[in-house]
Design a protein around this motif. Structure first.
Motif, PDB file in Angstrom:
ATOM      1  N   LYS A 146      77.880  -6.516  34.864  1.00 18.78           N
ATOM      2  CA  LYS A 146      79.264  -6.568  34.386  1.00 18.78           C
ATOM      3  C   LYS A 146      79.307  -7.355  33.089  1.00 18.78           C
ATOM      4  N   SER A 147      79.878  -6.766  32.076  1.00 21.11           N
ATOM      5  CA  SER A 147      80.061  -7.535  30.846  1.00 21.11           C
ATOM      6  C   SER A 147      81.497  -7.421  30.379  1.00 21.11           C
ATOM      7  N   TYR A 148      81.904  -8.370  29.581  1.00 16.56           N
ATOM      8  CA  TYR A 148      83.248  -8.384  29.004  1.00 16.56           C
ATOM      9  C   TYR A 148      83.118  -8.307  27.498  1.00 16.56           C
ATOM     10  N   GLU A 149      84.024  -7.560  26.892  1.00 15.98           N
ATOM     11  CA  GLU A 149      84.096  -7.515  25.423  1.00 15.98           C
ATOM     12  C   GLU A 149      85.227  -8.443  25.015  1.00 15.98           C
ATOM     13  N   GLY A 195      86.728 -10.249  21.423  1.00 12.96           N
ATOM     14  CA  GLY A 195      86.655 -10.543  19.986  1.00 12.96           C
ATOM     15  C   GLY A 195      85.377 -10.033  19.351  1.00 12.96           C
ATOM     16  N   GLY A 196      84.968  -8.818  19.706  1.00 11.57           N
ATOM     17  CA  GLY A 196      83.773  -8.216  19.112  1.00 11.57           C
ATOM     18  C   GLY A 196      82.469  -8.722  19.713  1.00 11.57           C
ATOM     19  N   GLU A 197      82.594  -9.672  20.662  1.00  8.05           N
ATOM     20  CA  GLU A 197      81.387 -10.227  21.286  1.00  8.05           C
ATOM     21  C   GLU A 197      81.259  -9.675  22.715  1.00  8.05           C
ATOM     22  N   THR A 198      80.023  -9.424  23.147  1.00  8.46           N
ATOM     23  CA  THR A 198      79.804  -8.974  24.525  1.00  8.46           C
ATOM     24  C   THR A 198      79.312 -10.149  25.364  1.00  8.46           C
ATOM     25  N   ILE A 199      80.041 -10.425  26.431  1.00  6.98           N
ATOM     26  CA  ILE A 199      79.625 -11.499  27.349  1.00  6.98           C
ATOM     27  C   ILE A 199      79.020 -10.848  28.586  1.00  6.98           C
ATOM     28  N   HIS A 200      77.747 -11.102  28.829  1.00  6.44           N
ATOM     29  CA  HIS A 200      77.075 -10.516  29.998  1.00  6.44           C
ATOM     30  C   HIS A 200      77.315 -11.437  31.194  1.00  6.44           C
ATOM     31  N   ALA A 201      78.423 -11.208  31.886  1.00  4.11           N
ATOM     32  CA  ALA A 201      78.819 -12.103  32.982  1.00  4.11           C
ATOM     33  C   ALA A 201      77.906 -11.945  34.191  1.00  4.11           C
ATOM     34  N   LEU A 202      77.465 -10.715  34.475  1.00  2.00           N
ATOM     35  CA  LEU A 202      76.496 -10.480  35.557  1.00  2.00           C
ATOM     36  C   LEU A 202      75.397  -9.566  35.033  1.00  2.00           C
ATOM     37  N   ASP A 239      87.409  -5.932  41.353  1.00  5.89           N
ATOM     38  CA  ASP A 239      87.007  -5.450  40.033  1.00  5.89           C
ATOM     39  C   ASP A 239      85.775  -4.565  40.207  1.00  5.89           C
ATOM     40  N   LYS A 240      85.567  -3.664  39.254  1.00  9.03           N
ATOM     41  CA  LYS A 240      84.430  -2.745  39.381  1.00  9.03           C
ATOM     42  C   LYS A 240      83.313  -3.123  38.416  1.00  9.03           C
ATOM     43  N   PRO A 241      82.076  -2.972  38.866  1.00  9.53           N
ATOM     44  CA  PRO A 241      80.954  -3.259  37.957  1.00  9.53           C
ATOM     45  C   PRO A 241      80.807  -2.160  36.896  1.00  9.53           C
ATOM     46  N   ASP A 242      80.093  -2.489  35.818  1.00 11.59           N
ATOM     47  CA  ASP A 242      79.792  -1.469  34.800  1.00 11.59           C
ATOM     48  C   ASP A 242      78.742  -0.506  35.335  1.00 11.59           C
ATOM     49  N   SER A 243      77.770  -1.076  36.054  1.00 12.34           N
ATOM     50  CA  SER A 243      76.734  -0.228  36.640  1.00 12.34           C
ATOM     51  C   SER A 243      76.129  -0.938  37.835  1.00 12.34           C
ATOM     52  N   GLY A 244      75.311  -0.210  38.577  1.00 10.87           N
ATOM     53  CA  GLY A 244      74.700  -0.785  39.781  1.00 10.87           C
ATOM     54  C   GLY A 244      75.328  -0.205  41.023  1.00 10.87           C
TER      55      GLY A 244
END
Ligand SMILES: Nc1ncnc2c1ncn2[C@@H]1O[C@H](COP(=O)(O)OP(=O)(O)OP(=O)(O)O)[C@@H](O)[C@H]1O
Ligand SMILES: [Mg+2]
Length: 245
Positions: A13-16, A18-25, A59-64
């Motif tokens: 799971k990541s969050y976008e 301000g143009g930055e990607t945060i890899h939360a999981l 919340d849903k994951p991006d993948s997995g």
């Protein structure tokens, strides 16, 4: 596996922002079994709440892959997800999230309103849950008329009202002093002994150690137990104590 209730594999799971990607999981895997009492410990921003939101189908994951009772959560529609959240999982939060204008009893009854129970059945169920957490006598008190520990116990009663198999607790003792924390942890232990799976999120090692399985989360990655890591931490703490003497 018959014993497995939740199976999480390679979850991301990541969050976008301000143009930055945060890899939360990042690539998180975990199997949760019947009877488990798991703590997930990690510093602020490490991804604990993000992970809890995934486990709780908030919340849903991006993948997995996420299977609950061998069913794939990614393939569920909103109604099916809501059914899992309402029927399988009870949520407990740091700040109790009680409604201040409602009594303890009314707070516990609230999630039962959507279950098609009669008013009498709701009331009986809510009183039973308040009794389980030792607060039957305080049922007519407002949250502001209860101590922090009592408010958290009302929140636990509310979580129990839906007969959830799994209790997800995000920093349930974060707002409590150490004596009250112990009482709340003891209650969670008792609920685990009665068959509830507990997933406890904390940044406090003493709290985490109360669980049967200890996971560490760091920069969005999950590590089981990490006996070495716990040992190291203990040595550091002892060292710090010695230093203070
Ligand atoms: N909605 C969001 N949008 C953007 N970034 C987010 C969002 N939610 C969380 N994050 C980021 O993802 C990372 C993990 O956040 P998370 O809330 O899971 O941490 P945490 O371990 O629960 O922290 P804490 O102990 O402070 O509650 C952090 O870097 C956070 O800033
Ligand atoms: Mg958090």
């Amino acid at each position: 596996m018959a014993n497995s209730v939740i199976e999480i594999k390679n979850l991301k799971k990541s969050y976008e922002l301000g143009g930055e990607t945060i890899h939360a999981l990042q690539d998180v895997s975990l199997q949760i079994n019947m009877g488990d009492f798991i703590s997930i410990i990690g510093p602020s921003g490490s991804g604990k709440s993000t992970f809890m939101n995934m486990i709780g189908c908030l919340d849903k994951p991006d993948s997995g892959k996420y299977l609950i009772d061998e069913k794939n959560v990614a393939k569920m529609n909103d109604n099916e997800l809501a059914a899992i959240r309402n029927g399988k999982i009870g949520f407990i939060f740091q700040n109790f999230n009680l409604l201040n204008k409602l009594t303890a009893l009314e707070n516990v009854e609230l999630p039962l309103i959507y279950r098609g129970l009669t008013g009498k059945e709701r009331r009986e169920k809510a009183i039973h849950c308040l009794q389980l957490v030792g607060l039957k006598e305080r049922q007519h008190h407002l949250p502001t008329q209860l101590s922090g520990g009592q408010q958290q116990r009302v929140a636990i009663a509310r979580a129990l009202a839906g007969d959830p198999l799994i209790l997800l607790a995000d920093e349930p003792t974060g707002a409590l002093d150490s004596k009250t924390s112990k009482e709340v942890l003891q209650l969670l232990k008792e609920l685990n002994e009665k068959g509830h799976i507990i997933v406890l999120i904390t940044h406090d090692l003493e709290v985490a150690k109360q669980a049967k399985r200890i996971m560490r989360i760091h920069d969005g990655q999950l590590f089981e137990n990490g006996g070495d890591w716990l040992e190291t931490t203990r040595i550091h703490q002892d060292g710090a104590k010695k230093y203070q003497k």
